[in-house]
Design a protein around this motif. Structure first.
Motif, PDB file in Angstrom:
ATOM      1  N   ARG A   1      34.757  42.906  48.210  1.00  0.00           N
ATOM      2  CA  ARG A   1      35.329  41.721  47.595  1.00  0.00           C
ATOM      3  C   ARG A   1      35.472  40.594  48.613  1.00  0.00           C
ATOM      4  O   ARG A   1      35.286  39.427  48.288  1.00  0.00           O
ATOM      5  CB  ARG A   1      36.696  42.031  46.993  1.00  0.00           C
ATOM      6  CG  ARG A   1      37.246  40.873  46.143  1.00  0.00           C
ATOM      7  CD  ARG A   1      38.669  41.147  45.635  1.00  0.00           C
ATOM      8  NE  ARG A   1      38.760  42.408  44.923  1.00  0.00           N
ATOM      9  CZ  ARG A   1      39.906  42.920  44.470  1.00  0.00           C
ATOM     10  NH1 ARG A   1      41.044  42.255  44.671  1.00  0.00           N
ATOM     11  NH2 ARG A   1      39.929  44.081  43.850  1.00  0.00           N
ATOM     12  N   TYR A   2      35.791  40.982  49.871  1.00  0.00           N
ATOM     13  CA  TYR A   2      36.025  39.983  50.903  1.00  0.00           C
ATOM     14  C   TYR A   2      35.203  40.299  52.142  1.00  0.00           C
ATOM     15  O   TYR A   2      34.811  41.446  52.386  1.00  0.00           O
ATOM     16  CB  TYR A   2      37.507  39.939  51.292  1.00  0.00           C
ATOM     17  CG  TYR A   2      38.422  39.610  50.146  1.00  0.00           C
ATOM     18  CD1 TYR A   2      38.479  38.323  49.639  1.00  0.00           C
ATOM     19  CD2 TYR A   2      39.211  40.599  49.562  1.00  0.00           C
ATOM     20  CE1 TYR A   2      39.316  38.016  48.583  1.00  0.00           C
ATOM     21  CE2 TYR A   2      40.053  40.292  48.498  1.00  0.00           C
ATOM     22  CZ  TYR A   2      40.096  39.011  48.011  1.00  0.00           C
ATOM     23  OH  TYR A   2      40.912  38.709  46.959  1.00  0.00           O
ATOM     24  N   HIS A   3      34.968  39.275  52.941  1.00  0.00           N
ATOM     25  CA  HIS A   3      34.393  39.466  54.275  1.00  0.00           C
ATOM     26  C   HIS A   3      35.206  38.634  55.254  1.00  0.00           C
ATOM     27  O   HIS A   3      35.878  37.667  54.881  1.00  0.00           O
ATOM     28  CB  HIS A   3      32.912  39.083  54.310  1.00  0.00           C
ATOM     29  CG  HIS A   3      32.667  37.611  54.403  1.00  0.00           C
ATOM     30  ND1 HIS A   3      32.447  36.956  55.595  1.00  0.00           N
ATOM     31  CD2 HIS A   3      32.620  36.639  53.442  1.00  0.00           C
ATOM     32  CE1 HIS A   3      32.273  35.662  55.373  1.00  0.00           C
ATOM     33  NE2 HIS A   3      32.371  35.441  54.082  1.00  0.00           N
ATOM     34  N   ALA A   4      35.120  39.012  56.538  1.00  0.00           N
ATOM     35  CA  ALA A   4      35.839  38.274  57.590  1.00  0.00           C
ATOM     36  C   ALA A   4      35.051  38.372  58.880  1.00  0.00           C
ATOM     37  O   ALA A   4      34.671  39.470  59.297  1.00  0.00           O
ATOM     38  CB  ALA A   4      37.243  38.839  57.787  1.00  0.00           C
TER      39      ALA A   4
ATOM     40  N   ALA B   1      43.924  47.455  52.598  1.00  0.00           N
ATOM     41  CA  ALA B   1      42.543  47.290  52.142  1.00  0.00           C
ATOM     42  C   ALA B   1      41.666  48.407  52.680  1.00  0.00           C
ATOM     43  O   ALA B   1      41.981  49.052  53.687  1.00  0.00           O
ATOM     44  CB  ALA B   1      42.003  45.941  52.608  1.00  0.00           C
TER      45      ALA B   1
ATOM     46  N   TRP C   1      37.892  36.288  53.541  1.00  0.00           N
ATOM     47  CA  TRP C   1      39.274  36.776  53.549  1.00  0.00           C
ATOM     48  C   TRP C   1      40.115  35.905  54.458  1.00  0.00           C
ATOM     49  O   TRP C   1      39.735  35.616  55.594  1.00  0.00           O
ATOM     50  CB  TRP C   1      39.320  38.218  54.038  1.00  0.00           C
ATOM     51  CG  TRP C   1      40.678  38.850  53.953  1.00  0.00           C
ATOM     52  CD1 TRP C   1      41.450  39.023  52.843  1.00  0.00           C
ATOM     53  CD2 TRP C   1      41.430  39.407  55.041  1.00  0.00           C
ATOM     54  NE1 TRP C   1      42.640  39.649  53.153  1.00  0.00           N
ATOM     55  CE2 TRP C   1      42.654  39.896  54.508  1.00  0.00           C
ATOM     56  CE3 TRP C   1      41.196  39.531  56.404  1.00  0.00           C
ATOM     57  CZ2 TRP C   1      43.621  40.507  55.292  1.00  0.00           C
ATOM     58  CZ3 TRP C   1      42.164  40.146  57.192  1.00  0.00           C
ATOM     59  CH2 TRP C   1      43.375  40.631  56.633  1.00  0.00           C
ATOM     60  N   ARG C   2      41.245  35.451  53.967  1.00  0.00           N
ATOM     61  CA  ARG C   2      42.117  34.574  54.738  1.00  0.00           C
ATOM     62  C   ARG C   2      43.473  35.213  55.025  1.00  0.00           C
ATOM     63  O   ARG C   2      44.419  34.525  55.383  1.00  0.00           O
ATOM     64  CB  ARG C   2      42.308  33.252  53.992  1.00  0.00           C
ATOM     65  CG  ARG C   2      40.992  32.530  53.745  1.00  0.00           C
ATOM     66  CD  ARG C   2      41.211  31.155  53.157  1.00  0.00           C
ATOM     67  NE  ARG C   2      39.954  30.472  52.896  1.00  0.00           N
ATOM     68  CZ  ARG C   2      39.241  29.825  53.801  1.00  0.00           C
ATOM     69  NH1 ARG C   2      39.665  29.772  55.045  1.00  0.00           N
ATOM     70  NH2 ARG C   2      38.105  29.240  53.489  1.00  0.00           N
TER      71      ARG C   2
ATOM     72  N   ILE D   1      37.327  45.029  52.412  1.00  0.00           N
ATOM     73  CA  ILE D   1      37.100  43.879  53.300  1.00  0.00           C
ATOM     74  C   ILE D   1      36.027  44.281  54.304  1.00  0.00           C
ATOM     75  O   ILE D   1      36.207  45.239  55.059  1.00  0.00           O
ATOM     76  CB  ILE D   1      38.385  43.462  54.027  1.00  0.00           C
ATOM     77  CG1 ILE D   1      39.481  43.085  53.024  1.00  0.00           C
ATOM     78  CG2 ILE D   1      38.100  42.284  54.968  1.00  0.00           C
ATOM     79  CD1 ILE D   1      40.830  42.786  53.668  1.00  0.00           C
TER      80      ILE D   1
ATOM     81  N   ASN E   1      44.550  41.684  49.378  1.00  0.00           N
ATOM     82  CA  ASN E   1      43.863  41.126  48.203  1.00  0.00           C
ATOM     83  C   ASN E   1      43.441  39.683  48.410  1.00  0.00           C
ATOM     84  O   ASN E   1      42.993  39.027  47.490  1.00  0.00           O
ATOM     85  CB  ASN E   1      44.731  41.247  46.943  1.00  0.00           C
ATOM     86  CG  ASN E   1      46.043  40.476  47.069  1.00  0.00           C
ATOM     87  OD1 ASN E   1      46.226  39.721  48.023  1.00  0.00           O
ATOM     88  ND2 ASN E   1      46.945  40.699  46.132  1.00  0.00           N
ATOM     89  N   GLY E   2      43.603  39.193  49.642  1.00  0.00           N
ATOM     90  CA  GLY E   2      43.020  37.907  50.000  1.00  0.00           C
ATOM     91  C   GLY E   2      43.835  36.693  49.639  1.00  0.00           C
ATOM     92  O   GLY E   2      43.579  35.623  50.142  1.00  0.00           O
ATOM     93  N   ASP E   3      44.839  36.823  48.749  1.00  0.00           N
ATOM     94  CA  ASP E   3      45.590  35.631  48.366  1.00  0.00           C
ATOM     95  C   ASP E   3      47.077  35.785  48.611  1.00  0.00           C
ATOM     96  O   ASP E   3      47.874  34.975  48.177  1.00  0.00           O
ATOM     97  CB  ASP E   3      45.335  35.290  46.890  1.00  0.00           C
ATOM     98  CG  ASP E   3      45.695  36.439  45.965  1.00  0.00           C
ATOM     99  OD1 ASP E   3      46.253  37.448  46.462  1.00  0.00           O
ATOM    100  OD2 ASP E   3      45.418  36.328  44.757  1.00  0.00           O
TER     101      ASP E   3
ATOM    102  N   VAL F   1      43.916  45.056  60.054  1.00  0.00           N
ATOM    103  CA  VAL F   1      43.350  44.752  58.737  1.00  0.00           C
ATOM    104  C   VAL F   1      43.541  45.943  57.816  1.00  0.00           C
ATOM    105  O   VAL F   1      43.944  45.810  56.653  1.00  0.00           O
ATOM    106  CB  VAL F   1      41.849  44.391  58.848  1.00  0.00           C
ATOM    107  CG1 VAL F   1      41.284  44.052  57.473  1.00  0.00           C
ATOM    108  CG2 VAL F   1      41.637  43.228  59.801  1.00  0.00           C
TER     109      VAL F   1
END
Length: 679
Positions: A489-492, A450, A406-407, A424, A412-414, A445
């Motif tokens: 869906r994402y990790h951080a 999310a 995840w950025r 996340i 939704n990451g984008d 976050v």
């Protein structure tokens, strides 16, 4: 040798010589050459080339004659002229290359060798000579295909397998090198130098036991082999068998007292044995014999750094870099020493120089990020610090999980809106203190919309459940890292969150408290009989397993100024026992089962005094008054020269003025404690 078909038709030599066709005179010259009458051959050939300077065969034969006669310079000159006459003759090119090699002009020999091989690619002898030539020039990568081509055509040559192995090892292919050394030993088991090269390759592969076995095999029939004793000593040192390593290396020293490799290896082994003074003597002797010995400079720098002689260590790391400008390990160590000297701007310059030479070094880039964070350059620091997740030494997290990094963005990451809110999975990294400091970002976050799952260390799970919600509808689910990870869906990584949210010094989310005491823990400690006066928690040491613990833990003896205040009751909160504590200090460490217990105790205390440990971060996160005693070179999160912390409003910092000067710190703390008023 066959006659060159391109010879001229007729020649007329001087008085006393035959006249007739060029072929006849070349034939006569060849007879003289093959009969060992080189002066006669040279006399004929000299006059041939004077009248027919374009005859390549005559120049070639004259070069062979000069070579046999012991005149390598004239031979090379003749071969140059032969090649000039006929650049398509592979034999002429090979003869020229060979003559240049004999003159130790390997660099000049490469081109004619390459031309000869291009003209006759099936000649394994020329492939072999080209490979050896390139290897002597340290152009090992270029040599490898020639070694492979030679051994495909002529396998089983022990010398070639050994040379191929050496080239592979120099290129960093230790496993393949070991295979070639074994091929060489199968062809000739008595080549000790190959067996010792095999041992060195095995050590590079981390198989020190096998390396030691190869060295012992050499020593069985050659017990005075200094190289074998050296290699064995180094392998034993890596295996932790320091006493035996020292014994073997001392035996090598008796055989060759001024062997540089032995002096260096013995110095390293003695340092590992705790004999720092003797180790330093060995390493300095090596440098006296060879002042430009990079290994000795590096090992001496390591010893000096471990002894706290940081300025001297920096000089020797710089000496390594001066001689080996691509030794990135020394750049890293020099930067670390400069950080320990509280010279982060100099460390930044060192790291940037290293990255200018090789930008793709995640270890150096990570260190650059730490130095930049220390000086408050958060914009660049967070970006470079993220390099810790790249490269061979990157920390592992749930291999095969499948979540995408995840950025940032609105969940939704984008950065684009719409769709179902994703999950996340944020994961803790590094130590307990890092988790306690940066868990403050989890509500941010969650506020992106999310679903957030936070994976943390098991002893912190109960405490993390007290994190505030971004809103009644948004929550953070806490799991322990020993539980199965849910689909996401994402990790951080937790320590990447400040960079994702663009944190600067003036935008740190510093609202405290952001953690609370778990209710069950608060109830369990409600009846504990704390004293009526000023109650102060005390943590004097961190994790002794940490390499830098000696720089942040305060020996109990230096706490004496604190205990002179009879109006204060101290409670030990650390997990490391200290039997020499004064009788009046209540050591609660043995009964604190987790961080929830520690938080409950801190809730009842008036002040916490701690070195740089997780306890300091816990007190800050709870909003409790906390004084942190810092070593001379503090961690990046405490920045430079400040007495406060932008991360924790209730925190005060007390810094050493010189490395190891804990007494001045505890005296200042004791003085401030006398003025302290209960909040």
């Amino acid at each position: 040798m066959a006659q060159d078909p391109a010879a001229p038709d007729r020649l007329a030599l001087g008085p006393g010589w035959l006249t007739g066709s060029a072929g006849r005179f070349l034939h006569e010259a060849l007879k003289e050459y093959e009969g060992g009458r080189y002066a006669h051959a040279e006399a004929i050939l000299r006059q041939v080339v004077e009248q027919r300077p374009g005859n390549g065969w005559a120049w070639h034969l004259r070069g062979l004659t000069a070579s046999r006669a012991g005149d390598p310079i004239r031979a090379a000159d003749c071969f140059v002229r032969a090649v000039a006459c006929d650049t398509s003759n592979a034999r002429y090119c090979a003869a020229l290359a060979d003559s240049l090699v004999r003159l130790r002009r390997d660099d000049d020999a490469v081109t004619p060798w390459r031309r000869a091989i291009d003209l006759d690619p099936e000649n394994p002898a020329w492939q072999a000579e080209m490979a050896r030539c390139l290897s002597r020039l340290d152009r090992h990568g270029e040599a490898l295909p020639y070694f492979r081509a030679t051994l495909r055509q002529s396998p089983g040559d022990a010398s070639l397998h050994a040379a191929f192995g050496y080239a592979l090892q120099r290129q960093g292919s230790a496993a393949e090198a070991a295979g070639q050394y074994r091929n060489a030993l199968r062809a000739d088991p008595h080549r000790d130098e190959v067996r010792l090269n095999l041992a060195a390759a095995l050590r590079e592969l981390g198989d020190d036991e096998a390396a030691a076995a190869e060295c012992r095999q050499v020593l069985r029939h050659n017990p005075r082999s200094v190289s074998a004793l050296n290699n064995l000593g180094s392998a034993l040192c890596h295996l932790g068998r320091i006493e035996e390593a020292v014994r073997r290396l001392e035996a090598a020293m008796l055989l060759e007292p001024e062997n540089l490799t032995t002096l260096h290896n013995l110095g390293v082994a003695l340092d590992a044995a705790g004999a720092a003074a003797e180790a330093e003597t060995c390493l300095r002797k090596a440098l006296a014999l060879r002042p430009d010995f990079p290994d000795a400079h590096r090992s001496l720098a390591n010893l000096l750094r471990g002894s706290g002689r940081l300025d001297e260590a920096a000089l020797h790391y710089r000496a390594v870099i001066e001689r080996l400008p691509l030794d990135f390990r020394s750049y890293g160590n020099l930067g670390l020493v400069l950080l320990n000297l509280n010279r982060p701007h100099d460390a930044v310059a060192v790291y940037e120089k290293a990255l200018a030479l090789q930008p793709g070094r995640p270890d150096i880039r990570t260190s650059l990020g730490i130095a930049q964070l220390l000086i408050g350059d958060f914009e660049n620091g967070w970006t470079n610090y993220d390099a810790r997740w790249h490269g061979d030494r990157a920390p592992a997290w749930r291999p095969g999980h499948g979540a995408v990094l995840w950025r940032g963005g609105n969940g939704n990451g984008d950065g684009q809106s719409g769709g179902t809110a994703p999950t996340i999975l944020v994961h803790a990294e590094q130590g307990f203190g890092d988790t306690l400091q940066f868990c403050r970002y989890l509500p941010l976050v969650s506020a992106t919309g999310a679903h957030v799952v936070f994976e943390c260390q098991p002893p912190l799970a109960e405490l993390m459940a007290t994190l505030p919600k971004a809103s009644p509808a948004l929550d953070v689910r806490i799991i322990s890292r020993d539980e199965p990870a849910p689909a996401a869906r994402y990790h951080a990584p937790l320590l990447s969150l400040p960079g994702i949210f663009g944190t600067k010094l003036d935008t740190i989310p510093a609202q405290v408290p952001y953690l609370a005491v778990p209710p069950a823990k608060s109830a369990a400690w409600a009846a504990f009989p704390f004293a009526q006066g000023l109650n102060v928690g005390l943590v004097w040491s961190g994790n002794p397993e940490r390499q830098d613990d000696h720089m942040r833990s305060c020996p109990v003896a230096y706490l004496a100024p604190l205990f002179e205040n009879g109006a204060v009751r101290f409670y030990g909160l650390g997990k490391n026992p200290a039997p020499e504590l004064p009788t009046g200090v209540v050591d609660l460490g043995p009964v604190l089962s987790d961080f929830g217990d520690t938080a409950a105790v801190m809730e009842r205390l008036d002040l916490v005094i701690s070195v740089d440990t997780a306890a300091a971060h816990l007190a800050g996160a709870l909003g409790r008054p906390v004084w942190v005693m810092l070593g001379h070179a503090a961690d990046w999160r405490y920045l430079l020269d400040r007495e406060d912390s932008p991360w924790y409003p209730t925190m005060r910092l007390f810094r050493q003025k010189a490395p190891g000067d804990w007494l001045s710190v505890t005296r200042r703390v004791a003085e401030e404690l006398r003025r302290f008023q209960r909040p």
